[in-house]
Design a protein around this motif. Structure first.
Motif, PDB file in Angstrom:
ATOM      1  N   LEU A  30       0.846  -1.200   0.000  1.00  0.00           N
ATOM      2  CA  LEU A  30       0.000   0.000   0.000  1.00  0.00           C
ATOM      3  C   LEU A  30       0.880   1.248   0.000  1.00  0.00           C
ATOM      4  O   LEU A  30       0.689   2.160  -0.808  1.00  0.00           O
ATOM      5  CB  LEU A  30      -0.911  -0.009   1.231  1.00  0.00           C
ATOM      6  CG  LEU A  30      -1.816   1.225   1.391  1.00  0.00           C
ATOM      7  CD1 LEU A  30      -2.768   1.360   0.209  1.00  0.00           C
ATOM      8  CD2 LEU A  30      -2.596   1.148   2.703  1.00  0.00           C
ATOM      9  N   THR A  33       2.985   1.290  -3.347  1.00  0.00           N
ATOM     10  CA  THR A  33       2.212   1.575  -4.562  1.00  0.00           C
ATOM     11  C   THR A  33       1.805   3.037  -4.629  1.00  0.00           C
ATOM     12  O   THR A  33       1.936   3.686  -5.679  1.00  0.00           O
ATOM     13  CB  THR A  33       0.967   0.681  -4.628  1.00  0.00           C
ATOM     14  OG1 THR A  33       1.368  -0.698  -4.616  1.00  0.00           O
ATOM     15  CG2 THR A  33       0.164   0.959  -5.896  1.00  0.00           C
ATOM     16  N   LEU A  34       1.307   3.574  -3.508  1.00  0.00           N
ATOM     17  CA  LEU A  34       0.897   4.984  -3.504  1.00  0.00           C
ATOM     18  C   LEU A  34       2.081   5.899  -3.803  1.00  0.00           C
ATOM     19  O   LEU A  34       1.991   6.803  -4.642  1.00  0.00           O
ATOM     20  CB  LEU A  34       0.273   5.344  -2.153  1.00  0.00           C
ATOM     21  CG  LEU A  34      -1.078   4.688  -1.832  1.00  0.00           C
ATOM     22  CD1 LEU A  34      -1.539   5.058  -0.429  1.00  0.00           C
ATOM     23  CD2 LEU A  34      -2.130   5.086  -2.858  1.00  0.00           C
TER      24      LEU A  34
END
Length: 216
Positions: A30, A33-34
């Motif tokens: 998370l 990826t962000l």
């Protein structure tokens, strides 16, 4: 006749470790990826202006992950951060994943044909409309296989968090090996659990890719 000292509680302990592995992987991906999407778009749009960012990410890609864990865990104590070992693991793995995800996203964006982008702009699309409706959908499909491989890689790399005191699957397995002295059996079971977790992720990714192809 085969006999073992491995108990049901030992298997449950290993499954609890596997759950920690999955949570670490999800949190790291998370974060990675962000940050990777933002950094990747910046690297593709402004390659020269973001050279310092590229050099910084190269450090995280090049330095072995174990060294990063040890250094960050020590730095945390020096600066007085009251973070748990799990948080440290998530942050280090997340930054590590972001360093690779940035290049995956950048490659996906650069793979979009320039003629396609010029056509969208000639139709009156703004920069942001071009980015949202043309670039990102195409780049996502191009980058997805690389991103999926990164997920599987990070899942295996979570084994290194044992060095900062987190009891994930491998650490749980080693604890059991120390007690019952049956390394072959315990590590084979741990390997099977890793394989099953990776298989599920890979199958879900393959299913998503097929759905994209069906909608083409």
């Amino acid at each position: 006749m085969f006999s073992t000292s491995l108990t049901t509680n030992d298997l449950l302990f290993m499954l609890q470790g596997a759950w920690v592995t999955l949570k670490l992987t999800a949190a790291a991906m998370l974060i990675g990826t962000l940050a990777g999407v933002v950094f990747g778009l910046l690297r593709a749009a402004m390659p020269y202006a973001t050279l310092p960012l590229s050099w910084a990410l190269d450090v995280f890609r090049s330095v072995p992950l174990l060294i990063q864990f040890v250094l960050f865990n020590s730095l945390k104590s020096l600066v007085g951060l009251n973070w748990s070992a799990f948080t440290v693991g998530c942050v280090v793995l997340g930054v590590y994943a972001a360093a690779f995800c940035t290049e995956i996203v950048r490659g996906g964006v650069l793979a979009v044909p320039p003629a396609l982008r010029r056509a969208s702009r000639s139709l009156g699309m703004s920069y942001w409309q071009d980015l949202r409706y043309i670039v990102l959908p195409v780049a996502t499909r191009v980058a997805f296989p690389g991103w999926l491989n990164l997920v599987l890689s990070v899942m295996k790399d979570t084994a290194l968090v044992m060095w900062i005191g987190i009891i994930e699957l491998l650490r749980a397995s080693q604890t059991i090996v120390t007690r019952i002295q049956e390394p072959l059996l315990v590590l084979c079971i741990a390997g099977l659990i890793y394989y099953l977790m990776s298989l599920v992720v890979a199958r879900l990714g393959a299913r998503l890719e097929r759905r994209w192809q069906e909608h083409d």
